[in-house]
Write a protein that holds these residues in place. Structure first.
Motif, mmCIF file in Angstrom:
data_model
loop_
_atom_site.group_PDB
_atom_site.id
_atom_site.type_symbol
_atom_site.label_atom_id
_atom_site.label_comp_id
_atom_site.label_asym_id
_atom_site.label_seq_id
_atom_site.Cartn_x
_atom_site.Cartn_y
_atom_site.Cartn_z
ATOM 1 N N VAL A 209 30.015 10.028 -6.237
ATOM 2 C CA VAL A 209 28.947 9.057 -5.955
ATOM 3 C C VAL A 209 27.841 9.738 -5.160
ATOM 4 O O VAL A 209 26.649 9.565 -5.449
ATOM 5 C CB VAL A 209 29.506 7.818 -5.215
ATOM 6 C CG1 VAL A 209 28.395 7.014 -4.554
ATOM 7 C CG2 VAL A 209 30.298 6.946 -6.165
ATOM 8 N N GLN A 210 28.222 10.536 -4.165
ATOM 9 C CA GLN A 210 27.212 11.235 -3.373
ATOM 10 C C GLN A 210 26.450 12.245 -4.225
ATOM 11 O O GLN A 210 25.230 12.392 -4.081
ATOM 12 C CB GLN A 210 27.860 11.910 -2.171
ATOM 13 C CG GLN A 210 28.309 10.900 -1.135
ATOM 14 C CD GLN A 210 29.057 11.519 0.024
ATOM 15 O OE1 GLN A 210 29.775 12.490 -0.130
ATOM 16 N NE2 GLN A 210 28.876 10.935 1.203
ATOM 17 N N ARG A 211 27.139 12.916 -5.122
ATOM 18 C CA ARG A 211 26.485 13.888 -6.005
ATOM 19 C C ARG A 211 25.497 13.177 -6.948
ATOM 20 O O ARG A 211 24.371 13.628 -7.127
ATOM 21 C CB ARG A 211 27.530 14.650 -6.809
ATOM 22 C CG ARG A 211 26.935 15.667 -7.750
ATOM 23 C CD ARG A 211 28.006 16.414 -8.484
ATOM 24 N NE ARG A 211 28.440 17.527 -7.661
ATOM 25 C CZ ARG A 211 28.977 18.630 -8.133
ATOM 26 N NH1 ARG A 211 29.193 18.768 -9.419
ATOM 27 N NH2 ARG A 211 29.320 19.603 -7.332
ATOM 28 N N ALA A 212 25.926 12.077 -7.517
ATOM 29 C CA ALA A 212 25.039 11.304 -8.392
ATOM 30 C C ALA A 212 23.858 10.759 -7.601
ATOM 31 O O ALA A 212 22.715 10.773 -8.073
ATOM 32 C CB ALA A 212 25.814 10.161 -9.054
ATOM 33 N N GLY A 213 24.135 10.298 -6.393
ATOM 34 C CA GLY A 213 23.071 9.793 -5.530
ATOM 35 C C GLY A 213 22.059 10.863 -5.184
ATOM 36 O O GLY A 213 20.855 10.605 -5.148
ATOM 37 N N GLN A 214 22.541 12.070 -4.934
ATOM 38 C CA GLN A 214 21.644 13.187 -4.628
ATOM 39 C C GLN A 214 20.750 13.497 -5.830
ATOM 40 O O GLN A 214 19.563 13.769 -5.667
ATOM 41 C CB GLN A 214 22.444 14.427 -4.230
ATOM 42 C CG GLN A 214 21.574 15.617 -3.875
ATOM 43 C CD GLN A 214 20.722 15.383 -2.642
ATOM 44 O OE1 GLN A 214 21.222 14.927 -1.621
ATOM 45 N NE2 GLN A 214 19.440 15.693 -2.717
ATOM 46 N N SER B 281 19.611 6.971 1.633
ATOM 47 C CA SER B 281 18.769 8.121 1.259
ATOM 48 C C SER B 281 17.694 7.711 0.256
ATOM 49 O O SER B 281 16.562 8.188 0.329
ATOM 50 C CB SER B 281 19.619 9.266 0.712
ATOM 51 O OG SER B 281 20.120 8.982 -0.580
ATOM 52 N N TRP B 282 18.035 6.826 -0.665
ATOM 53 C CA TRP B 282 17.022 6.360 -1.627
ATOM 54 C C TRP B 282 15.951 5.533 -0.925
ATOM 55 O O TRP B 282 14.771 5.647 -1.236
ATOM 56 C CB TRP B 282 17.668 5.538 -2.737
ATOM 57 C CG TRP B 282 18.565 6.315 -3.638
ATOM 58 C CD1 TRP B 282 18.731 7.671 -3.697
ATOM 59 C CD2 TRP B 282 19.435 5.776 -4.620
ATOM 60 N NE1 TRP B 282 19.646 8.001 -4.658
ATOM 61 C CE2 TRP B 282 20.100 6.852 -5.240
ATOM 62 C CE3 TRP B 282 19.734 4.489 -5.037
ATOM 63 C CZ2 TRP B 282 21.024 6.677 -6.257
ATOM 64 C CZ3 TRP B 282 20.658 4.309 -6.046
ATOM 65 C CH2 TRP B 282 21.301 5.393 -6.656
ATOM 66 N N GLU B 283 16.393 4.693 -0.011
ATOM 67 C CA GLU B 283 15.433 3.902 0.758
ATOM 68 C C GLU B 283 14.499 4.815 1.542
ATOM 69 O O GLU B 283 13.286 4.581 1.610
ATOM 70 C CB GLU B 283 16.193 2.969 1.694
ATOM 71 C CG GLU B 283 15.326 1.993 2.432
ATOM 72 C CD GLU B 283 16.135 1.103 3.356
ATOM 73 O OE1 GLU B 283 15.593 0.760 4.429
ATOM 74 O OE2 GLU B 283 17.279 0.758 3.017
ATOM 75 N N ALA B 284 15.040 5.895 2.113
ATOM 76 C CA ALA B 284 14.222 6.852 2.868
ATOM 77 C C ALA B 284 13.208 7.542 1.962
ATOM 78 O O ALA B 284 12.057 7.764 2.366
ATOM 79 C CB ALA B 284 15.109 7.889 3.550
ATOM 80 N N ALA B 285 13.617 7.869 0.736
ATOM 81 C CA ALA B 285 12.682 8.495 -0.208
ATOM 82 C C ALA B 285 11.559 7.533 -0.570
ATOM 83 O O ALA B 285 10.388 7.933 -0.649
ATOM 84 C CB ALA B 285 13.424 8.950 -1.466
ATOM 85 N N LEU B 286 11.900 6.277 -0.767
ATOM 86 C CA LEU B 286 10.862 5.272 -1.041
ATOM 87 C C LEU B 286 9.961 5.090 0.168
ATOM 88 O O LEU B 286 8.736 5.029 0.047
ATOM 89 C CB LEU B 286 11.504 3.938 -1.438
ATOM 90 C CG LEU B 286 12.199 3.903 -2.786
ATOM 91 C CD1 LEU B 286 13.056 2.649 -2.918
ATOM 92 C CD2 LEU B 286 11.185 3.977 -3.923
ATOM 93 N N LEU B 287 10.561 5.014 1.337
ATOM 94 C CA LEU B 287 9.798 4.828 2.572
ATOM 95 C C LEU B 287 8.825 5.986 2.803
ATOM 96 O O LEU B 287 7.679 5.771 3.205
ATOM 97 C CB LEU B 287 10.756 4.689 3.754
ATOM 98 C CG LEU B 287 10.147 4.366 5.105
ATOM 99 C CD1 LEU B 287 9.337 3.081 5.064
ATOM 100 C CD2 LEU B 287 11.258 4.255 6.146
ATOM 101 N N ALA B 288 9.274 7.203 2.501
ATOM 102 C CA ALA B 288 8.397 8.365 2.665
ATOM 103 C C ALA B 288 7.164 8.235 1.779
ATOM 104 O O ALA B 288 6.050 8.583 2.185
ATOM 105 C CB ALA B 288 9.152 9.650 2.340
ATOM 106 N N ARG B 289 7.351 7.722 0.569
ATOM 107 C CA ARG B 289 6.205 7.577 -0.357
ATOM 108 C C ARG B 289 5.313 6.409 0.050
ATOM 109 O O ARG B 289 4.132 6.382 -0.263
ATOM 110 C CB ARG B 289 6.719 7.399 -1.799
ATOM 111 C CG ARG B 289 5.607 7.417 -2.853
ATOM 112 C CD ARG B 289 4.815 8.722 -2.719
ATOM 113 N NE ARG B 289 3.824 8.873 -3.746
ATOM 114 C CZ ARG B 289 2.530 8.560 -3.593
ATOM 115 N NH1 ARG B 289 2.096 8.060 -2.470
ATOM 116 N NH2 ARG B 289 1.682 8.773 -4.574
ATOM 117 N N LEU B 290 5.884 5.453 0.767
ATOM 118 C CA LEU B 290 5.126 4.277 1.206
ATOM 119 C C LEU B 290 4.511 4.470 2.598
ATOM 120 O O LEU B 290 3.903 3.544 3.130
ATOM 121 C CB LEU B 290 6.040 3.047 1.251
ATOM 122 C CG LEU B 290 6.522 2.524 -0.095
ATOM 123 C CD1 LEU B 290 7.708 1.591 0.098
ATOM 124 C CD2 LEU B 290 5.388 1.830 -0.834
#
Length: 185
Positions: free
Chosen positions: A60-65, A131-140
Motif C-alpha cells: 500500500v505504501q509503495r502504491a501510494g508513493q 502524503s497525497w493531501e500534502a502534495a495537493l496542499l503544496a500545489r494549492l
C-alpha cells in the motif's frame, strides 16, 4: 540484502500490489501472492516476517508513493491548479479504464476493509492519504482555504474513482473535474 534478494522482495511487493488493487486485502491471499510473484514460499516469510499485514502495508505504501510521485510530477508540469487537478483525474481515469475498471485507488479498498480492526494497516493507509493531501496542499499554496481545499479535492477524487469503477464510466471523473474547477475559481 543482495540483488537477488531485493529482486525477490520487489516481486512479492509488486504481486501483492496487483492483487490488492484489484481485489482488496481479502483478495490477496498469500498463495496467490506466491503464485503471481513466482517467489518461493520461504522468501515470503524471510522478507516479511510480519506476515500478510506487513506485506500488504508495504505494498500500500509503495502504491501510494507511486501515486504521490505522479501528483508531484503533474503539479510541477501544470501551469494552474485547475489544470493540475484535471491532469490528475485524467491520468487516474486512464489507469482505471486501462485496467478494465479494476484499479481505482490503490489504498481505498484496503482502508475500507481493515482500518477499523487493524492498526498497522490503518497507519499505512493514513500515511498514504496524508502524503497525497500534502502534495495537493503544496500545489494549492497561497490559495485561501488551501488546507480545506486539499482535503475536499482528495475526497472528491476518491469518491469519483469509486463511482467511475462502479459505473465503469469516466463520467464521474469528468463531473468532479468540472466541479473542482468551479471550486478553484
Amino acid at each position: 540484502m543482495g540483488a537477488k534478494g531485493a529482486e525477490t522482495r520487489d516481486r512479492l511487493l509488486d504481486a501483492t500490489r496487483e492483487l490488492v488493487e484489484t481485489g482488496g486485502y481479502f483478495g490477496a491471499g498469500l498463495n496467490q501472492v506466491i503464485a503471481l510473484s513466482g517467489a518461493p514460499r520461504g522468501s515470503l516469510y524471510f522478507h516479511f516476517p510480519g506476515g500478510k499485514d506487513q506485506l500488504v502495508g508495504e505494498s500500500v505504501q509503495r502504491a501510494g508513493q507511486a501515486i504521490g510521485d505522479t501528483l508531484v510530477s503533474l503539479a510541477e508540469s501544470s501551469p494552474s491548479v485547475t489544470e493540475f487537478v484535471e491532469a490528475v483525474l485524467r491520468q487516474l481515469g486512464d489507469r482505471l479504464e486501462e485496467s478494465s475498471w479494476r484499479k481505482g485507488c490503490p489504498v481505498a479498498t484496503v482502508a475500507l476493509e481493515t482500518t477499523a480492526t487493524n492498526d498497522p494497516l490503518q497507519k499505512a493507509c493514513s500515511q498514504v492519504y496524508t502524503s497525497w493531501e500534502a502534495a495537493l496542499l503544496a500545489r494549492l499554496a497561497g490559495h485561501p482555504d488551501a488546507e480545506d481545499l486539499a482535503v475536499t479535492i482528495l475526497a472528491l477524487i476518491e469518491g469519483a474513482l469509486l463511482l467511475a469503477r462502479v459505473h465503469r464510466s469516466r463520467e464521474p471523473l469528468n463531473r468532479v473535474s468540472r466541479q473542482i474547477g468551479a471550486l478553484l475559481r
